[in-house]
Design a protein around this motif. Structure first.
Motif, PDB file in Angstrom:
ATOM      1  N   ALA A 195      -6.763  -2.498   1.193  1.00  0.00           N
ATOM      2  CA  ALA A 195      -5.679  -3.014   2.031  1.00  0.00           C
ATOM      3  C   ALA A 195      -6.199  -3.484   3.392  1.00  0.00           C
ATOM      4  N   ILE A 236      -0.196  -5.605   6.043  1.00  0.00           N
ATOM      5  CA  ILE A 236      -0.047  -4.493   5.112  1.00  0.00           C
ATOM      6  C   ILE A 236       1.397  -4.009   5.155  1.00  0.00           C
ATOM      7  N   LEU A 255       0.836  -1.190   0.000  1.00  0.00           N
ATOM      8  CA  LEU A 255       0.000   0.000   0.000  1.00  0.00           C
ATOM      9  C   LEU A 255       0.872   1.241   0.000  1.00  0.00           C
ATOM     10  N   GLN A 276      -6.691   2.290   0.526  1.00  0.00           N
ATOM     11  CA  GLN A 276      -6.519   1.771   1.883  1.00  0.00           C
ATOM     12  C   GLN A 276      -7.661   0.880   2.335  1.00  0.00           C
ATOM     13  N   THR A 300      -1.979  -1.988  -4.205  1.00  0.00           N
ATOM     14  CA  THR A 300      -3.081  -1.036  -4.278  1.00  0.00           C
ATOM     15  C   THR A 300      -2.672   0.294  -3.649  1.00  0.00           C
ATOM     16  N   HIS A 301      -3.368   1.361  -4.050  1.00  0.00           N
ATOM     17  CA  HIS A 301      -3.229   2.638  -3.334  1.00  0.00           C
ATOM     18  C   HIS A 301      -4.487   2.910  -2.530  1.00  0.00           C
TER      19      HIS A 301
END
Length: 361
Positions: free
Chosen positions: A197, A204, A35, A194, A191-192
């Protein structure tokens, strides 16, 4: 299932350091999420694990096997990208079974494996359709099925849900979690987002500027961020930050902001901190609550605006000259300019140093 170990992974592009000394272990069967903001190096790290990029330094092990210099097809991995990359002229059945056909499996074996994956992903009724006849969520399931049918040791996903609308993303998150619970494939997911995530990860890995900032369980990353970057990046709305001096009021911990003192009942300051020390206080919006103005242990604030979202009402308020956000129950009736009492939950507070932003408690 394979354990993946990254040791000292570095990557330079034209003299620019993209990754710096990444040491990371993905346990067998784990769902590990990378992340971070755009440009932090998470996709580059995934591509290095896949063999699509060569590291400038460091080694990669799958179990006891060093795969650093192996081609992607020799690593026993499968990838799902942001774009589904389905063959438009092939049916869903043919798309899923194509890699098996290239391996030389018999028609009977291919049919059995495709049927098994289709059942797992609940797309049996789509097997004879072409990609153009599918929704975005259905196409994503086919792309996942095409990767799963190969029964890889390591499953790599790069922003697989970013092209879907909000509802489909929520639905696919649930499906991905169920899928991992059933298949238990070692998974590395980029992924960006959250929310993705927090909901999907066993652990994470928060990245920034090519470095790992924190690696831990989602609940730990949220409740005890390792530094101010993690605290500000994880959580929506973002954590409130107030810089001041550690103080004592009636033998209780507090934060001195200019000439105002904010009580912090329950604060665990940790060892090595001293009264008068300058630091940054971090509080999540849910750790600020309404209280009668003037009540002992509270501080006064002025309402700037309210944002009802349905399940919550976010209240933006001015506290000691700084704006903070509090998460309140739906239906809270407050008006701009109104003076309210705020209770700050010191037990849930994070303390950071004013330099590097490292966590102090």
């Amino acid at each position: 299932m394979q354990r993946v170990h990254l040791q000292g992974i570095a990557k330079n592009f034209g003299g620019t350091n993209v990754l710096e000394q990444i040491d990371l272990t993905i346990e067998a069967g784990e769902f590990l999420v990378l992340l971070g903001p755009s440009g932090c190096g998470k996709s580059t790290l995934l591509n290095i694990v896949a063999g699509l990029e060569e590291p400038t330094g460091g080694r990669i092990h799958f179990g006891e096997r060093d795969v650093t210099d192996l081609e992607p097809d020799q690593r026993d991995i499968a990838m799902v990208f942001q774009s589904y990359a389905l063959y438009p002229t092939m049916s869903v059945r043919q798309n899923i079974g194509f890699a098996l056909k290239m391996r030389g499996l018999s028609k009977v074996e291919i049919a059995a494996k495709v049927a098994g994956v289709a059942k797992l992903l609940q797309i049996e009724h789509l097997l004879d359709r072409k990609p153009s006849q599918l929704s975005g969520g259905q196409q994503q399931r086919v792309a996942i099925g095409r990767a799963l049918v190969r029964e890889p040791q390591v499953f790599l996903l790069d922003e697989p849900l970013s092209n879907l609308d909000a509802k489909l993303r929520a639905d696919m998150r649930v499906e991905l979690k169920r899928l991992h619970e059933r298949s238990r494939r070692t998974t590395l997911y980029v992924t960006h987002d959250q929310v993705e995530a927090m909901t999907l990860a066993s652990r994470i890995v928060v990245m920034n500027k090519g470095r790992v900032q924190q690696c831990d369980r989602p609940e730990v990353v949220y409740a005890k961020p390792a530094n101010r970057f993690v605290a500000g990046f994880v959580g929506a709305p973002t954590m409130n930050f107030l810089e001041g001096e550690l103080a004592l009021v009636d033998d209780g911990p507090a934060l001195r902001l200019d000439h105002q003192i904010l009580p912090l009942p329950g604060l665990r300051a940790g060892t090595g901190l001293q009264v008068g020390q300058r630091l940054v206080l971090g509080l999540r919006p849910e750790h600020l609550s309404l209280a009668p103005a003037g009540e002992t242990g509270t501080c006064e604030a002025q309402v700037v605006m309210t944002e009802p979202t349905g399940p919550d009402t976010f209240v933006l308020a001015r506290l000691a000259g700084r704006e903070v956000t509090a998460r309140m129950a739906p239906g809270v009736a407050l008006s701009a300019g109104q003076t309210v009492g705020l209770h700050l939950n010191g037990a849930a507070a994070s303390l950071f140093d004013t330099g590097e932003g490292v966590r102090l408690n």
